[in-house]
Design an enzyme around this catalytic site. Structure first.
Site, short mmCIF file in Angstrom:
data_model
loop_
_atom_site.label_atom_id
_atom_site.label_comp_id
_atom_site.label_asym_id
_atom_site.label_seq_id
_atom_site.Cartn_x
_atom_site.Cartn_y
_atom_site.Cartn_z
CB THR A 90 -0.95 -0.02 1.30
OG1 THR A 90 -1.60 -1.11 1.09
CG2 THR A 90 -1.89 1.06 1.25
CB SER A 129 -1.28 -11.87 -0.47
OG SER A 129 -1.78 -10.95 0.73
N1 ASP Z 1 -2.23 -5.89 0.78
C1 ASP Z 1 -1.20 -5.21 1.15
C2 ASP Z 1 -0.08 -5.79 1.04
O1 ASP Z 1 0.39 -6.47 2.13
C3 ASP Z 1 -1.57 -4.44 2.25
C4 ASP Z 1 -0.58 -3.51 2.78
O2 ASP Z 1 0.46 -3.14 2.29
O3 ASP Z 1 -0.65 -2.88 3.84
O4 ASP Z 1 0.76 -5.87 0.23
#
Ligand code: ASP
Length: 344
Positions: free
Chosen positions: A17, A63
């Site tokens: 993010t 992920s």
């Molecule tokens: N889905 C994002 C990730 O872990 C969430 C974040 O960056 O906080 O890549």
């Protein structure tokens, strides 16, 4: 960027993010070009550090991060180790604790700060936590105490907390205060001033050279126990072809059912050469095998105590050790002791 201080920091942007801005055209979130990071965070120019950045292409939601990415991050740091004073790894928050743990096991005799950070809100949004996290992470990566790096460890810096990476867990999907270290105190106080706690920080042995271990074996599983767990489920996991290591997330201080079939299944897996580590499901505290009857029998079966390790550190440690050693005994011995400050 200009460099008044002689301090050089490498920012490695993997994704997540933090590196997002709103596309002026359609309003959706898109990754920024990290070469122009100072355009988005002009405050960085005030540091006067020599800031360089490399970006993954394509960037990764965390992920999708796996051992091949841990190796890639470690190789970037290895190649640039002697050219920079410290490293900041920008990473999605979801699996940041796994990456921080894995890196901590890969690096031996690390003498420079490797600070992971990210954010809950994209850097391009007005209320972002990303700017502050990035600025603080850079400051920590550059910090020296008595001429030496203040925190030569793999750490997570998030929402004014600096914690050892392999002690950390993501605890909130919505609060800025997203990480915590249940069983180890912070490495610094991040407030008006940055105050480093030397007695809590690990320093490398002077005579040893920095090296990077790059093998992982992902023939591992995590099994979270719950009351009423079905034998078929346990047998399907322990019977998985090629499985070499199993983390069991147990109750409380390392307790599990004393049903005969449960202990027989664990014993069979161990007798066939498998390794089992006992980690607590609790969000703090330690496994104490033998304290209750419900863990004594697992100890007798040859299950290794994970003490106060996090799940994230336990599974990355197991993958690292299985990748490193073929000998079961060597893996078991190394699992039981602290390698990078991951357990007490
Ligand atoms: N889905 C994002 C990730 O872990 C969430 C974040 O960056 O906080 O890549």
């Amino acid at each position: 960027m200009n460099n008044k201080s002689g301090t050089a920091i490498l920012i490695i942007y993997t994704g997540g993010t933090i590196g997002m801005i709103q596309d002026p055209g359609n309003g959706s979130l898109v990754p920024i070009d990290f070469r122009y990071i100072s355009d988005h965070v002009p405050e960085l120019r005030k540091f006067g550090y020599d800031l360089h950045s490399v970006s993954f292409d394509p960037v990764k939601d965390s992920s999708n991060i796996d051992p091949s990415v841990w190796i890639k991050i470690a190789e970037i740091i290895e190649e640039n180790y002697y050219s920079f004073d410290g490293f900041v790894v920008l990473h999605g928050t979801d699996t940041m604790a796994y990456t921080a743990s894995a890196l901590s096991f890969m690096f031996e005799s690390l003498g420079k700060p490797v600070i992971l950070t990210g954010s809950q809100l994209p850097i391009g949004l007005l209320r972002t936590d990303g700017k502050e996290n990035l600025i603080t992470a850079i400051e920590i990566a550059a910090a020296k105490e008595n001429g030496l790096p203040a925190v030569p460890e793999v750490c997570i810096c998030f929402d004014n907390k600096l914690v050892r990476g392999n002690r950390t867990t993501k605890m909130s999907a919505e609060h800025f205060d997203a990480f915590y270290s249940p069983n180890y105190p912070p490495l610094a106080e991040v407030g008006l001033h940055l105050k480093y706690f030397a007695n809590q920080i690990r320093y490398p042995e002077k005579e040893k050279k920095f090296t990077v271990q790059k093998s992982f074996d992902n023939n591992v599983a995590i099994l979270k126990l719950f009351p009423g767990i079905n034998r078929k489920l346990i047998q399907s996991i322990t019977g998985t072809e090629g499985l070499r290591g199993l983390i069991i997330e147990t109750f409380g201080s390392g307790n599990a059912p004393t049903y005969q079939w449960f202990l027989d299944d664990l014993r069979n897996f161990i007798e066939k050469g498998g390794i089992i580590m006992n980690v607590t499901q609790c969000h703090g505290g330690s496994v104490e095998m033998g304290l209750y009857e419900t863990s004594r029998q697992m100890l007798a079966a040859g299950v290794v105590s994970g003490k106060d390790i996090t799940s994230e550190a336990s599974v990355t440690k197991l993958m690292h050790l299985l990748g490193r050693y073929q000998s079961r005994d060597k893996v078991v011995k190394a699992l039981a002791k602290s390698l990078s400050g991951e357990m007490s």
